[in-house]
Design an enzyme around this catalytic site. Structure first.
Site: not given
Length: 290
Positions: A158-159
């Protein structure tokens, strides 16, 4: 009786994300709906090839070997008759998917709350955009050259800002630059950020990890750097969530890190951070998508 959806991690996936529909889509585009229907009926017993989200969905469903943990539901704009090939393809590829919603042109995201979904994946940008504007967790899968392997372990990346967290800090950065951003994050280091669209999905993954920890690995790959990294870590702790790895890149390109991690899915709110070498998902949320 099957387990209640409220007790599972529920993911909705469009056939456009799960399978390679390029041939049938070309028929629809060039020859129209009636030719498309005839084409699907003529190829009913010919399974679709895996699409971009296939490696992720296959491993997600594989976690049910530890118990009833995950439900994946097909959400499709196909009519029920043209959708027959989709579920037959799932069975061919040994994907234990039993629930499907065929809406014949109606926006499928409208049914997400009724089905307790934490995520909706589609290759169609407009469906994803409409879901995001309605406040629902959704992402557009993009074309990828990723080659799957036989490792059953699921790798998710994930960002942070605009994905797990809100875009509040990203707005500070875009309005005032890096120095103002770093100052703001240092001043608010112990104040957790508001959750972003995929916080609930990560919570579901964490629940699964408590049962099947060795089969799931979660990474955060973010442009944040010290000292702003502390607020990200403190936010995760405040939400009661955890990740296995965190990469605070300070503006370095994410591609080389992703090429080493080889996640089966990577979520980012900025298209410029997405690459073709791994399965990537654009989350059209927040200031970067206005």
């Amino acid at each position: 009786m099957p387990p209640s959806l409220e007790n599972l991690l529920v993911v909705g996936v469009a056939s456009s994300a799960l399978f390679d529909l390029s041939a049938s889509d070309a028929v629809f585009t060039t020859e129209g709906e009636q030719a498309y229907r005839a084409y699907q009926e003529a190829h009913l017993d010919e399974p679709f090839a895996p699409g971009v989200a296939f490696p992720f969905i296959r491993r997600l469903l594989g976690l049910n070997s530890f118990g009833p943990l995950v439900e994946v539901i097909v959400l499709s704009r196909n009519s029920p008759d043209t959708g027959l090939r989709i579920l037959r393809s799932a069975a061919h590829h040994s994907l234990p998917m039993t629930r499907a919603i065929f809406t014949e042109g109606r926006a499928p995201h409208e049914f997400m709350p009724a089905l307790n979904m934490s995520l909706f994946l589609s290759a169609h940008a407009e469906d994803v955009r409409r879901a995001s504007l309605a406040g629902m967790p959704a992402g557009q899968v993009l074309k990828s050259s990723f080659l799957d392997d036989d490792d059953p372990a699921l790798r998710i990346a994930f960002d942070f800002d605009g994905v797990l967290a809100s875009d509040a800090s990203e707005r500070i950065y875009q309005a005032g630059g890096l120095d103002r951003f770093q100052e703001h994050e240092a001043r608010n280091v112990v104040t957790p950020l508001d959750p972003g669209p995929l916080k609930g999905f990560l919570a579901g993954i964490n629940r699964i990890q408590r049962v099947a920890e060795d089969r799931v690995r979660v990474s955060v790959v973010t442009a944040r750097s010290a000292p702003a990294h502390e607020r990200a870590i403190n936010s995760l702790k405040a939400w009661g969530l955890r990740v296995n790895d965190a990469f605070f890149l300070g503006g370095l390109k994410k591609g080389p890190i992703l090429d080493v991690l080889r996640p089966h899915i990577f979520f980012d709110d900025q298209r410029g951070h997405l690459v073709e070498t791994v399965p990537c998902v654009h989350v059209p949320f927040g200031v970067s998508n206005e």
